[in-house]
Design an enzyme around this catalytic site. Structure first.
Site, PDB file in Angstrom:
ATOM      1  N   CYS A 145     -24.008 -10.015 -19.181  1.00 38.31           N
ATOM      2  CA  CYS A 145     -23.410  -8.709 -19.469  1.00 38.31           C
ATOM      3  C   CYS A 145     -22.610  -8.719 -20.768  1.00 38.31           C
ATOM      4  CB  CYS A 145     -22.559  -8.246 -18.291  1.00 38.31           C
ATOM      5  SG  CYS A 145     -21.053  -9.209 -17.986  1.00 38.31           S
ATOM      6  N   HIS A 185     -26.503  -1.914 -19.259  1.00 40.33           N
ATOM      7  CA  HIS A 185     -25.853  -3.183 -18.930  1.00 40.33           C
ATOM      8  C   HIS A 185     -26.869  -4.183 -18.408  1.00 40.33           C
ATOM      9  CE1 HIS A 185     -25.221  -2.786 -14.313  1.00 40.33           C
ATOM     10  NE2 HIS A 185     -26.209  -2.010 -14.672  1.00 40.33           N
ATOM     11  N   HIS A 204     -17.198  -7.681 -15.291  1.00 39.70           N
ATOM     12  CA  HIS A 204     -18.479  -7.101 -15.714  1.00 39.70           C
ATOM     13  C   HIS A 204     -18.226  -6.059 -16.793  1.00 39.70           C
ATOM     14  CE1 HIS A 204     -22.771  -6.433 -15.226  1.00 39.70           C
ATOM     15  NE2 HIS A 204     -22.551  -5.131 -15.331  1.00 39.70           N
TER      16      HIS A 204
END
Length: 413
Positions: A328, A388, A376
């Site tokens: 990520c 993402h 994240h």
């Protein structure tokens, strides 16, 4: 004797007769109890039809019991691995929804744990790389300083040799014996100057030794930092691999129908979607922002968004920074690097890069962070959506920012 014999026969004669009658009566009674009552042919045919219908009903129950969470007595069940999965309450769409939901919740928790450990792994790897580079630089510096020290030692040795060769007599006696006092005095002056150079060289040698020791101590400290970072790196790697393995075991325990349900609820069906809702699908690595995309606040932000669109469909690999796969924070770092902006490596450092913005102020190109541990990150593209890299098995894709708990946002440029 004959009379006695007749009397004996007369006395014993009736007894067998009574017993024989009893046995005959008993046998008749037993046959009567064992024999079913007589029925008509019509009644027998009805009973036979009822028995056949009952057998068919049992057979049907046996077939449907495989999709029933609690099969009735006498129903058949599936054997083998699939049967074991179904016994756990898993049998496609007809099984109890709670079991699939529980597995997905556990898998999501494991992915989140792996993501947090991945960010720590990325940080430890960056720290190890920095420490390794510093150790290399210090070792090079130490080699250069050692070479200069050796040169100083050689020069000092030359001075000592010259002094030795000049003689060992007392200076006053050398003057008295010299045939040319002027020449002697000139030699004495040279020796004095040589002595000054020797003193300066000795001072230089001592200083170089101190520098070498300081550099060596600094290098040892960086080596200790490197070893600690490498140990943390190995520990975080084990944590990530363990969490991902446990998640895979859970997913493998599902039936194909259940796995499709979990993947569908995870957004897997829309992995290659490009742009705002209803914009259609796209080919991996060639997608562009749709014409109705929200405008980016700057040219650099637009470049970062365009890079993220082109990355849609590429696989998630933990610790990866491209170009063929990303995690990520690796994706967001690469997207902004393509726009000429350098971001830190991890989520918990990227959140401090740039200007903080609220959720209501989000613009395309902003970094959006999730979970309380900021584990994240995604790249906001407008319309409440982001691009993402979700987790292993799920490619880079578009997803709503509402699917995870929002933790903050920042605008790099």
């Amino acid at each position: 004797m004959a009379s006695h014999s007749r009397r004996s026969r007369h006395r014993r004669g009736p007894v067998p007769a009574v017993r024989t009658a009893d046995r005959v009566t008993d046998r008749a009674t037993d046959r009567t109890a064992a024999r079913p009552p007589l029925v008509s042919r019509a009644t027998a045919r009805a009973a036979l039809s009822l028995a056949l219908v009952s057998a068919a009903s049992v057979s049907l129950l046996g077939e449907s019991a495989q999709a029933d969470p609690g099969p009735a007595a006498g129903a058949t069940t599936t054997s083998g691995a699939d049967g074991a999965k179904e016994a756990d309450g898993a049998n496609g769409a007809n099984g109890p929804a709670g079991s699939v939901t529980a597995v997905k919740a556990r898998v999501d928790a494991l992915y989140q744990q792996a993501e947090a450990a991945t960010q720590q792994y990325d940080g430890a790897r960056q720290k190890a790389a920095t420490a390794r580079a510093a150790v290399t630089d210090l070792q090079d510096e130490l080699a250069r300083k050692t070479a200069r020290l050796n040169t100083t030692r050689d020069r000092l040795g030359s001075i000592a040799t010259a002094q030795y060769r000049s003689g060992t007599l007392d200076p006053a006696l050398q003057l008295a014996l010299s045939s040319s006092p002027e020449t002697y005095l000139a030699q004495v002056g040279a020796l004095d100057r040589m002595g000054d150079r020797q003193a300066a060289t000795l001072a230089q040698l001592a200083g170089q030794r101190r520098e070498i020791e300081q550099t060596r101590a600094e290098a040892n400290g960086k080596l200790a930092t490197l070893k600690a970072a490498q140990g943390q790196l190995a520990d975080r790697k084990r944590t990530v691999q363990t969490a991902l393995h446990q998640a895979q075991v859970l997913l493998d325990s599902l039936t194909p129908t259940q796995r499709a349900t979990v993947d569908g609820s995870d957004g897997g069906a829309d992995a290659n979607r490009s742009g705002a809702p209803g914009s259609g699908t796209t080919t991996r690595g060639t997608s562009r922002p749709p014409l109705d995309a929200a405008p980016a606040p700057s040219a650099r932000a637009a470049q970062a968004v365009a890079f993220a669109y082109r990355a849609i469909g590429l696989p998630y690999v933990w610790g990866a920074t491209g170009p063929g796969s990303y995690d990520c924070s690796g994706l967001t770092q690469a997207a902004w690097r393509a726009a000429g902006v350098s971001l830190p490596r991890t989520t918990y450092t990227q959140i401090n890069a740039g200007t903080r913005v609220s959720e209501s102020e989000l613009r395309p190109g902003d970094l959006v962070f999730f979970y309380s541990g900021v584990s994240h990150v995604g790249l906001y593209i407008g319309h409440g959506e982001m691009i993402h890299a979700p987790h292993p098995g799920a490619p880079i894709r578009i997803a709503p920012i509402s699917e995870m708990p929002f933790a903050g946002a920042t605008r790099p440029a």
